[in-house]
Design a protein around this motif. Structure first.
Motif, PDB file in Angstrom:
ATOM      1  N   ILE A  53      12.921   9.880 105.179  1.00  0.00           N
ATOM      2  CA  ILE A  53      12.670   8.433 105.177  1.00  0.00           C
ATOM      3  C   ILE A  53      13.928   7.734 104.682  1.00  0.00           C
ATOM      4  O   ILE A  53      14.471   8.088 103.630  1.00  0.00           O
ATOM      5  N   SER A  55      15.091   3.984 103.665  1.00  0.00           N
ATOM      6  CA  SER A  55      14.441   2.708 103.365  1.00  0.00           C
ATOM      7  C   SER A  55      15.351   1.741 102.627  1.00  0.00           C
ATOM      8  O   SER A  55      16.112   2.133 101.742  1.00  0.00           O
ATOM      9  N   GLY A  64      10.831  -1.875  98.916  1.00  0.00           N
ATOM     10  CA  GLY A  64      11.075  -0.449  98.804  1.00  0.00           C
ATOM     11  C   GLY A  64      10.576   0.162  97.512  1.00  0.00           C
ATOM     12  O   GLY A  64      10.160   1.322  97.482  1.00  0.00           O
ATOM     13  N   LEU A  68       7.830   3.167  97.318  1.00  0.00           N
ATOM     14  CA  LEU A  68       8.013   4.423  96.585  1.00  0.00           C
ATOM     15  C   LEU A  68       6.825   4.706  95.665  1.00  0.00           C
ATOM     16  O   LEU A  68       6.363   5.844  95.581  1.00  0.00           O
ATOM     17  N   LEU A  71       3.952   5.723  97.941  1.00  0.00           N
ATOM     18  CA  LEU A  71       4.244   7.006  98.575  1.00  0.00           C
ATOM     19  C   LEU A  71       3.981   8.145  97.590  1.00  0.00           C
ATOM     20  O   LEU A  71       3.476   9.202  97.964  1.00  0.00           O
ATOM     21  N   VAL A  82      13.422  10.655 100.398  1.00  0.00           N
ATOM     22  CA  VAL A  82      13.619   9.235 100.660  1.00  0.00           C
ATOM     23  C   VAL A  82      15.026   8.865 100.217  1.00  0.00           C
ATOM     24  O   VAL A  82      15.412   9.111  99.080  1.00  0.00           O
ATOM     25  N   ALA A 102      12.851   8.381  94.888  1.00  0.00           N
ATOM     26  CA  ALA A 102      13.974   8.378  95.834  1.00  0.00           C
ATOM     27  C   ALA A 102      14.905   9.528  95.466  1.00  0.00           C
ATOM     28  O   ALA A 102      15.109   9.820  94.288  1.00  0.00           O
TER      29      ALA A 102
END
Length: 140
Positions: A53, A55, A64, A68, A71, A82, A102
């Motif tokens: 991903i 983003s 974003g 996160l 997610l 990510v 991330a």
């Protein structure tokens, strides 16, 4: 192995640039799924499997950071890397994004070689060839 990639950015032109860089990276790409914000991305993830991903942080509807957070509540998606592709420069905010899951971030504008190297590293792909289709750097 072909990789499915999701690109989340409210800028259609930035999604186009990222798609172009993916295509010249030498990475075997399967499906590219696009979303204009985090909510659209979560909705699409119900119907699509992705291996990576990419983003933005700053987007309307769901940014974003909230993406996160949400997610992280999906156990089946916890292992999907990510990468934030963002104009965000605030180190505290970037550290928060990393704490939320991330794996890395790229600052806009970025060099295709920098993008390629990071994506290949995260996916565990061998670095054996030059950037496909380009022998000169360019800012995106």
């Amino acid at each position: 192995m072909a990789y499915n990639v999701m690109i989340i950015d409210d800028s259609k032109s930035m999604r186009h640039v990222i798609k172009k860089v993916l295509k010249i990276s030498g990475l075997e790409i399967g499906e590219i799924i696009e979303a204009g914000n985090g909510q659209e991305a979560l909705d699409q993830l119900q119907d699509h499997w992705v291996d990576l991903i990419l983003s933005d942080i700053h987007m309307p509807v769901m940014d974003g950071m909230e993406f996160l957070r949400r997610l992280g509540t999906h156990a089946d998606l916890n292992d999907v890397p990510v990468v934030l592709v963002t104009t965000e420069r605030n180190e505290k905010r970037l550290a928060e994004a990393m704490a939320l899951g991330a794996r890395a971030y790229l600052s806009k504008p970025f060099q295709p070689e920098e993008f390629r190297s990071l994506v290949f590293k995260l996916l565990g792909v061998e670095h054996g060839w030059e950037l496909a289709g380009s022998d000169e750097g360019c800012d995106f």
